[in-house]
Design a protein around this motif. Structure first.
Motif, PDB file in Angstrom:
ATOM      1  N   LYS A  82       0.849  -1.188   0.000  1.00  0.00           N
ATOM      2  CA  LYS A  82       0.000   0.000   0.000  1.00  0.00           C
ATOM      3  C   LYS A  82       0.884   1.238   0.000  1.00  0.00           C
ATOM      4  CE  LYS A  82      -4.392  -1.409   1.611  1.00  0.00           C
ATOM      5  NZ  LYS A  82      -5.618  -0.875   2.131  1.00  0.00           N
ATOM      6  N   CYS A  83       0.498   2.214  -0.810  1.00  0.00           N
ATOM      7  CA  CYS A  83       1.246   3.466  -0.938  1.00  0.00           C
ATOM      8  C   CYS A  83       0.263   4.622  -1.024  1.00  0.00           C
ATOM      9  CB  CYS A  83       2.080   3.467  -2.223  1.00  0.00           C
ATOM     10  SG  CYS A  83       3.266   2.146  -2.376  1.00  0.00           S
ATOM     11  N   VAL A  84       0.786   5.800  -0.795  1.00  0.00           N
ATOM     12  CA  VAL A  84       0.070   7.031  -1.100  1.00  0.00           C
ATOM     13  C   VAL A  84       0.985   7.831  -2.005  1.00  0.00           C
ATOM     14  CG1 VAL A  84      -0.881   9.186  -0.205  1.00  0.00           C
ATOM     15  CG2 VAL A  84      -1.279   7.067   1.022  1.00  0.00           C
ATOM     16  N   ILE A  85       0.464   8.199  -3.164  1.00  0.00           N
ATOM     17  CA  ILE A  85       1.229   9.009  -4.100  1.00  0.00           C
ATOM     18  C   ILE A  85       0.822  10.459  -3.888  1.00  0.00           C
ATOM     19  CG2 ILE A  85       1.761   9.461  -6.517  1.00  0.00           C
ATOM     20  CD1 ILE A  85       0.914   6.531  -7.076  1.00  0.00           C
ATOM     21  N   VAL A  86       1.809  11.278  -3.534  1.00  0.00           N
ATOM     22  CA  VAL A  86       1.552  12.686  -3.224  1.00  0.00           C
ATOM     23  C   VAL A  86       2.233  13.540  -4.285  1.00  0.00           C
ATOM     24  CG1 VAL A  86       1.694  14.480  -1.473  1.00  0.00           C
ATOM     25  CG2 VAL A  86       1.596  12.083  -0.768  1.00  0.00           C
ATOM     26  N   ASN A  87       1.446  14.345  -4.967  1.00  0.00           N
ATOM     27  CA  ASN A  87       1.970  15.233  -5.986  1.00  0.00           C
ATOM     28  C   ASN A  87       2.492  16.502  -5.321  1.00  0.00           C
ATOM     29  OD1 ASN A  87       1.970  17.333  -8.125  1.00  0.00           O
ATOM     30  ND2 ASN A  87       1.128  15.670  -9.360  1.00  0.00           N
ATOM     31  N   GLU A  88       3.672  16.932  -5.737  1.00  0.00           N
ATOM     32  CA  GLU A  88       4.296  18.115  -5.137  1.00  0.00           C
ATOM     33  C   GLU A  88       3.472  19.386  -5.340  1.00  0.00           C
ATOM     34  OE1 GLU A  88       8.164  19.401  -6.637  1.00  0.00           O
ATOM     35  OE2 GLU A  88       8.879  19.283  -4.579  1.00  0.00           O
ATOM     36  N   ALA A  89       2.537  19.367  -6.274  1.00  0.00           N
ATOM     37  CA  ALA A  89       1.658  20.527  -6.471  1.00  0.00           C
ATOM     38  C   ALA A  89       0.854  20.830  -5.205  1.00  0.00           C
ATOM     39  CB  ALA A  89       0.718  20.284  -7.648  1.00  0.00           C
ATOM     40  N   LEU A  90       0.656  19.824  -4.352  1.00  0.00           N
ATOM     41  CA  LEU A  90      -0.037  20.039  -3.086  1.00  0.00           C
ATOM     42  C   LEU A  90       0.673  21.095  -2.243  1.00  0.00           C
ATOM     43  CD1 LEU A  90      -2.314  19.190  -1.133  1.00  0.00           C
ATOM     44  CD2 LEU A  90      -0.763  17.422  -0.261  1.00  0.00           C
ATOM     45  N   LYS A  91       1.997  21.133  -2.344  1.00  0.00           N
ATOM     46  CA  LYS A  91       2.781  22.109  -1.577  1.00  0.00           C
ATOM     47  C   LYS A  91       2.427  23.537  -1.970  1.00  0.00           C
ATOM     48  CE  LYS A  91       7.171  21.197  -1.415  1.00  0.00           C
ATOM     49  NZ  LYS A  91       8.631  21.158  -1.647  1.00  0.00           N
ATOM     50  N   ASP A  92       2.169  23.755  -3.268  1.00  0.00           N
ATOM     51  CA  ASP A  92       1.798  25.097  -3.734  1.00  0.00           C
ATOM     52  C   ASP A  92       0.372  25.465  -3.339  1.00  0.00           C
ATOM     53  OD1 ASP A  92       4.300  25.401  -4.938  1.00  0.00           O
ATOM     54  OD2 ASP A  92       3.598  24.485  -6.809  1.00  0.00           O
TER      55      ASP A  92
ATOM     56  N   GLU B 231      -1.470  24.114  -0.688  1.00  0.00           N
ATOM     57  CA  GLU B 231      -1.585  24.252   0.763  1.00  0.00           C
ATOM     58  C   GLU B 231      -0.341  23.653   1.423  1.00  0.00           C
ATOM     59  OE1 GLU B 231      -1.899  25.355   4.018  1.00  0.00           O
ATOM     60  OE2 GLU B 231      -3.739  25.956   2.995  1.00  0.00           O
ATOM     61  N   PRO B 232       0.644  24.501   1.739  1.00  0.00           N
ATOM     62  CA  PRO B 232       1.891  24.010   2.340  1.00  0.00           C
ATOM     63  C   PRO B 232       1.680  23.215   3.626  1.00  0.00           C
ATOM     64  CG  PRO B 232       2.123  26.315   1.695  1.00  0.00           C
ATOM     65  CD  PRO B 232       0.675  25.948   1.507  1.00  0.00           C
ATOM     66  N   MET B 233       0.650  23.564   4.409  1.00  0.00           N
ATOM     67  CA  MET B 233       0.414  22.819   5.652  1.00  0.00           C
ATOM     68  C   MET B 233      -0.070  21.392   5.370  1.00  0.00           C
ATOM     69  SD  MET B 233      -1.120  25.847   8.073  1.00  0.00           S
ATOM     70  CE  MET B 233      -1.734  24.712   9.282  1.00  0.00           C
ATOM     71  N   ALA B 234      -0.809  21.196   4.286  1.00  0.00           N
ATOM     72  CA  ALA B 234      -1.254  19.847   3.911  1.00  0.00           C
ATOM     73  C   ALA B 234      -0.047  19.016   3.478  1.00  0.00           C
ATOM     74  CB  ALA B 234      -2.291  19.924   2.792  1.00  0.00           C
ATOM     75  N   TRP B 235       0.847  19.616   2.694  1.00  0.00           N
ATOM     76  CA  TRP B 235       2.082  18.934   2.294  1.00  0.00           C
ATOM     77  C   TRP B 235       2.890  18.529   3.531  1.00  0.00           C
ATOM     78  CZ3 TRP B 235       4.539  16.788  -1.765  1.00  0.00           C
ATOM     79  CH2 TRP B 235       5.918  16.602  -1.669  1.00  0.00           C
ATOM     80  N   ASP B 236       3.060  19.478   4.443  1.00  0.00           N
ATOM     81  CA  ASP B 236       3.794  19.187   5.678  1.00  0.00           C
ATOM     82  C   ASP B 236       3.121  18.064   6.465  1.00  0.00           C
ATOM     83  OD1 ASP B 236       5.647  21.147   5.067  1.00  0.00           O
ATOM     84  OD2 ASP B 236       4.767  22.645   6.405  1.00  0.00           O
ATOM     85  N   PHE B 237       1.803  18.054   6.487  1.00  0.00           N
ATOM     86  CA  PHE B 237       1.072  17.026   7.225  1.00  0.00           C
ATOM     87  C   PHE B 237       1.397  15.635   6.697  1.00  0.00           C
ATOM     88  CE2 PHE B 237      -2.593  14.217   7.714  1.00  0.00           C
ATOM     89  CZ  PHE B 237      -2.782  14.264   9.089  1.00  0.00           C
ATOM     90  N   VAL B 238       1.303  15.437   5.378  1.00  0.00           N
ATOM     91  CA  VAL B 238       1.563  14.097   4.836  1.00  0.00           C
ATOM     92  C   VAL B 238       3.032  13.710   4.975  1.00  0.00           C
ATOM     93  CG1 VAL B 238      -0.426  14.035   3.287  1.00  0.00           C
ATOM     94  CG2 VAL B 238       1.741  14.891   2.438  1.00  0.00           C
ATOM     95  N   MET B 239       3.941  14.665   4.796  1.00  0.00           N
ATOM     96  CA  MET B 239       5.364  14.340   4.915  1.00  0.00           C
ATOM     97  C   MET B 239       5.736  14.058   6.381  1.00  0.00           C
ATOM     98  SD  MET B 239       5.979  14.192   1.821  1.00  0.00           S
ATOM     99  CE  MET B 239       7.678  13.722   1.917  1.00  0.00           C
ATOM    100  N   ASN B 240       5.144  14.807   7.301  1.00  0.00           N
ATOM    101  CA  ASN B 240       5.385  14.534   8.726  1.00  0.00           C
ATOM    102  C   ASN B 240       4.763  13.207   9.152  1.00  0.00           C
ATOM    103  OD1 ASN B 240       6.887  16.855   9.162  1.00  0.00           O
ATOM    104  ND2 ASN B 240       5.094  18.066   9.725  1.00  0.00           N
TER     105      ASN B 240
END
Length: 113
Positions: free
Chosen positions: A65-75, A77-86
């Motif tokens: 199982k994986c979650v693919i996160v597109n870097e466009a999420l960072k642009d 909503e940076p807090m959402a990007w930080d949430f998934v990476m954290n």
């Protein structure tokens, strides 16, 4: 200057020591929490629909199982990007960069539409 596609990050359901991450529905839960981050923003009411954001989608790759996160999420909503990476860091999950391949021309040298 050609526009480059945002990169993708694969958060895998394997810990750094190779164990399968639990609970078994972690990928769906994480992607569900990010479902409101969409192109054009989230919609409410009759026009709303249930589904994952194209920027954060669960997948099974090689029975993992994986979650693919597109870097466009960072642009968006940076807090959402930080949430998934954290989330990945805090749970010691394996994270890899996706390899985006360029579009290939169709037969006869014409570019696909």
């Amino acid at each position: 200057m050609p526009l480059s596609k945002p990169r993708e990050v694969f958060i895998q359901g394997l810990t750094m020591d190779g164990r399968t991450f639990r609970p078994s529905d972690w990928a769906e839960r994480l992607a569900g929490a990010m479902s409101c981050f969409r192109p054009g923003g989230s919609k409410a009411g009759i026009g709303a629909f249930i589904g994952y954001s194209p920027y954060c989608v669960p997948r099974v790759i090689n029975n993992v199982k994986c979650v693919i996160v597109n870097e466009a999420l960072k642009d968006i909503e940076p807090m959402a990007w930080d949430f998934v990476m954290n989330f990945a860091r805090d749970n010691k999950l394996q994270v890899t960069d996706g390899c985006l391949l360029p579009d290939t021309p169709a037969a006869g040298g014409e570019k696909k539409a």
